[in-house]
Design a protein around this motif. Structure first.
Motif, mmCIF file in Angstrom:
data_model
loop_
_atom_site.group_PDB
_atom_site.id
_atom_site.type_symbol
_atom_site.label_atom_id
_atom_site.label_comp_id
_atom_site.label_asym_id
_atom_site.label_seq_id
_atom_site.Cartn_x
_atom_site.Cartn_y
_atom_site.Cartn_z
ATOM 1 N N VAL A 237 42.147 55.528 48.001
ATOM 2 C CA VAL A 237 42.792 54.808 49.108
ATOM 3 C C VAL A 237 42.572 53.304 49.018
ATOM 4 O O VAL A 237 43.166 52.542 49.780
ATOM 5 N N ALA A 238 41.748 52.824 48.107
ATOM 6 C CA ALA A 238 41.387 51.405 48.027
ATOM 7 C C ALA A 238 42.543 50.573 47.493
ATOM 8 O O ALA A 238 43.170 50.919 46.484
ATOM 9 N N ARG A 239 42.791 49.469 48.161
ATOM 10 C CA ARG A 239 43.864 48.555 47.791
ATOM 11 C C ARG A 239 43.775 48.122 46.335
ATOM 12 O O ARG A 239 44.771 48.175 45.592
ATOM 13 N N ASP A 240 42.599 47.663 45.908
ATOM 14 C CA ASP A 240 42.474 47.080 44.571
ATOM 15 C C ASP A 240 42.848 48.088 43.486
ATOM 16 O O ASP A 240 43.520 47.735 42.508
ATOM 17 N N GLU A 241 42.427 49.346 43.640
ATOM 18 C CA GLU A 241 42.738 50.350 42.618
ATOM 19 C C GLU A 241 44.230 50.671 42.597
ATOM 20 O O GLU A 241 44.828 50.843 41.525
ATOM 21 N N LEU A 242 44.848 50.755 43.763
ATOM 22 C CA LEU A 242 46.267 51.092 43.834
ATOM 23 C C LEU A 242 47.124 49.952 43.269
ATOM 24 O O LEU A 242 48.074 50.184 42.507
ATOM 25 N N LEU A 243 46.773 48.710 43.629
ATOM 26 C CA LEU A 243 47.530 47.575 43.108
ATOM 27 C C LEU A 243 47.340 47.433 41.607
ATOM 28 O O LEU A 243 48.280 47.068 40.883
ATOM 29 N N ALA A 244 46.130 47.730 41.116
ATOM 30 C CA ALA A 244 45.865 47.603 39.686
ATOM 31 C C ALA A 244 46.751 48.544 38.876
ATOM 32 O O ALA A 244 47.194 48.199 37.771
ATOM 33 N N ALA A 245 47.025 49.727 39.412
ATOM 34 C CA ALA A 245 47.879 50.679 38.701
ATOM 35 C C ALA A 245 49.278 50.104 38.507
ATOM 36 O O ALA A 245 49.889 50.244 37.432
ATOM 37 N N VAL A 246 49.790 49.423 39.529
ATOM 38 C CA VAL A 246 51.120 48.817 39.427
ATOM 39 C C VAL A 246 51.087 47.634 38.468
ATOM 40 O O VAL A 246 51.952 47.494 37.589
ATOM 41 N N ARG A 247 50.088 46.803 38.627
ATOM 42 C CA ARG A 247 50.026 45.595 37.794
ATOM 43 C C ARG A 247 49.814 45.935 36.314
ATOM 44 O O ARG A 247 50.347 45.250 35.437
ATOM 45 N N ASP A 248 49.059 46.973 36.028
ATOM 46 C CA ASP A 248 48.836 47.354 34.634
ATOM 47 C C ASP A 248 50.141 47.769 33.961
ATOM 48 O O ASP A 248 50.438 47.341 32.836
ATOM 49 N N GLU A 249 50.921 48.598 34.625
ATOM 50 C CA GLU A 249 52.205 49.012 34.057
ATOM 51 C C GLU A 249 53.144 47.812 33.906
ATOM 52 O O GLU A 249 53.840 47.671 32.894
ATOM 53 N N ALA A 250 53.142 46.951 34.911
ATOM 54 C CA ALA A 250 54.019 45.778 34.862
ATOM 55 C C ALA A 250 53.619 44.847 33.728
ATOM 56 O O ALA A 250 54.478 44.273 33.042
ATOM 57 N N ALA A 251 52.318 44.683 33.516
ATOM 58 C CA ALA A 251 51.832 43.798 32.457
ATOM 59 C C ALA A 251 52.232 44.312 31.084
ATOM 60 O O ALA A 251 52.613 43.529 30.196
ATOM 61 N N GLN A 252 52.182 45.621 30.891
ATOM 62 C CA GLN A 252 52.560 46.190 29.605
ATOM 63 C C GLN A 252 54.024 45.920 29.279
ATOM 64 O O GLN A 252 54.389 45.769 28.112
ATOM 65 N N ALA A 253 54.857 45.860 30.313
ATOM 66 C CA ALA A 253 56.275 45.581 30.108
ATOM 67 C C ALA A 253 56.601 44.097 30.242
ATOM 68 O O ALA A 253 57.770 43.713 30.179
ATOM 69 N N GLN A 254 55.579 43.284 30.449
ATOM 70 C CA GLN A 254 55.733 41.833 30.589
ATOM 71 C C GLN A 254 56.689 41.469 31.730
ATOM 72 O O GLN A 254 57.538 40.581 31.589
ATOM 73 N N LEU A 255 56.504 42.154 32.846
ATOM 74 C CA LEU A 255 57.314 41.820 34.015
ATOM 75 C C LEU A 255 56.729 40.586 34.703
ATOM 76 O O LEU A 255 55.515 40.399 34.752
ATOM 77 N N ASP A 256 57.610 39.781 35.245
ATOM 78 C CA ASP A 256 57.210 38.576 35.968
ATOM 79 C C ASP A 256 57.031 38.948 37.442
ATOM 80 O O ASP A 256 57.970 38.884 38.238
ATOM 81 N N ILE A 257 55.808 39.348 37.803
ATOM 82 C CA ILE A 257 55.534 39.844 39.146
ATOM 83 C C ILE A 257 55.483 38.687 40.143
ATOM 84 O O ILE A 257 54.808 37.686 39.932
ATOM 85 N N GLU A 258 56.188 38.847 41.255
ATOM 86 C CA GLU A 258 56.142 37.865 42.329
ATOM 87 C C GLU A 258 55.058 38.225 43.345
ATOM 88 O O GLU A 258 54.292 37.379 43.780
ATOM 89 N N TYR A 259 55.014 39.500 43.727
ATOM 90 C CA TYR A 259 53.925 39.968 44.580
ATOM 91 C C TYR A 259 53.843 41.486 44.509
ATOM 92 O O TYR A 259 54.821 42.170 44.194
ATOM 93 N N VAL A 260 52.636 42.019 44.787
ATOM 94 C CA VAL A 260 52.418 43.442 45.024
ATOM 95 C C VAL A 260 51.495 43.526 46.230
ATOM 96 O O VAL A 260 50.463 42.847 46.267
ATOM 97 N N CYS A 261 51.867 44.340 47.227
ATOM 98 C CA CYS A 261 51.093 44.393 48.464
ATOM 99 C C CYS A 261 50.909 45.820 48.955
ATOM 100 O O CYS A 261 51.797 46.662 48.777
ATOM 101 N N LEU A 262 49.778 46.069 49.579
ATOM 102 C CA LEU A 262 49.535 47.295 50.329
ATOM 103 C C LEU A 262 49.524 46.896 51.797
ATOM 104 O O LEU A 262 48.676 46.111 52.224
ATOM 105 N N SER A 263 50.479 47.439 52.563
ATOM 106 C CA SER A 263 50.719 46.925 53.907
ATOM 107 C C SER A 263 50.679 48.024 54.956
ATOM 108 O O SER A 263 51.040 49.176 54.694
#
Length: 302
Positions: A237-263
């Motif tokens: 349920v922790a924000r950091d772990e959930l966001l890291a999963a998204v950012r890791d996949e995005a980084a592998q595809a070299q996506l230009d992330i604007e934001y990722v949020c748990l709200s």
């Protein structure tokens, strides 16, 4: 303009007076109206909303209007796809009887409209609190424009139920609050995000801007959301772990992330973990000049 194809009949109205006369005709026959607001360039996601409206209500109204008030001066208003004839054909091909409201800008904004907020004149609607985070952080004008045009459309259409896609989750939250606060006599239904059956990429009118190479990389964001959903299902349920999963996949595809949020679903404020009421995991990223958004719901339904 009208079209028939595959058993469906589509009538196209262009003025407020025409829509109100149509609505009075439905009311006189005891028919309920389902309303699907769009900016055109219709895809399977929009047609899914039309199908949902057709299943729940007796008559379906689809608006097709590219709303200048929700674009900033530097955004893509001029190149946003305008495909009314093709949209009407797609609606006719559904086999459903559908009425389209396709107004001119002057019909919706009789005082004129500028994409520069300071230059705008007339009446506008703001939903404070829900409009500022997430999309509001980079597009501060956006929900003011959305709330204003949708309030106008709700007032014109007099519908019983309005249908929106979950892809625009913050918009759904903003508009539900507007409906509650201003006592609009209609319900809002949120339909799950329509996705490419092969890649999972959320369907969007802006996907037409993507090159083949960008289209191949873009689904990485959704793969990250799915990884986070699996983690949540396993007890994370922790924000950091959930966001890291998204950012890791995005980084592998070299996506230009604007934001990722748990709200929080209540006020869209950033939360440190998924609580008993659930949370929204959402984000935005760019593929060249094209901006895309996506989200998943954790532990609740809209």
């Amino acid at each position: 303009m009208s079209a028939t194809d595959g058993g469906g009949a589509v009538a196209v109205l262009h003025t407020v007076a025409e829509v109100r006369a149509w609505r009075e005709e439905q009311r006189s026959q005891g028919r309920t109206v389902g309303f699907v607001p769009t900016m055109g360039a219709l895809h399977a996601g929009h047609l899914g909303l039309v199908a949902a409206a057709g299943e729940e209500t007796d008559a379906v109204l689809v608006s097709i209007f590219v709303n200048p008030a929700q674009f900033a001066p530097h955004e893509d208003l001029d190149r946003y796809p305008r495909t009314l004839a093709d949209d009407v054909r797609k609606l006719a091909a559904t086999g459903r009887a559908v009425t389209v409201f396709a107004p001119a800008v002057s019909e919706m904004y009789p005082r004129g409209i500028s994409t520069t907020v300071a230059a705008q004149r007339g009446t506008f609607v703001e939903v404070r609190g829900l409009s500022e985070p997430l999309e509001g952080g980079t597009r501060p004008h956006f929900f003011r424009g959305v709330a204003t045009v949708v309030a106008k459309l709700f007032h014109i259409a007099g519908a019983d139920v309005a249908f929106f896609g979950q892809k625009d989750v913050q918009q759904c939250c903003v508009l539900r609050a507007m409906v509650d606060d201003l006592f609009f006599p209609l319900a809002i239904r949120v339909v799950p995000t329509a996705r490419d059956p092969d890649s999972g990429l959320a369907l969007s009118s802006r996907n037409v801007y993507l090159t083949a190479e960008q289209r191949a990389r873009a689904p990485a964001f959704y793969r990250g959301l799915c990884r986070a959903r699996d983690l949540f299902a396993s007890g994370v349920v922790a924000r950091d772990e959930l966001l890291a999963a998204v950012r890791d996949e995005a980084a592998q595809a070299q996506l230009d992330i604007e934001y990722v949020c748990l709200s929080s679903p209540d006020d869209l404020a950033e939360v440190q973990e998924v609580g008993p009421g659930g949370a929204i995991l959402s984000g935005a990223w760019r593929m060249g000049s094209t901006r895309l958004i996506d989200n998943i719901l954790l532990g609740f339904e809209l």
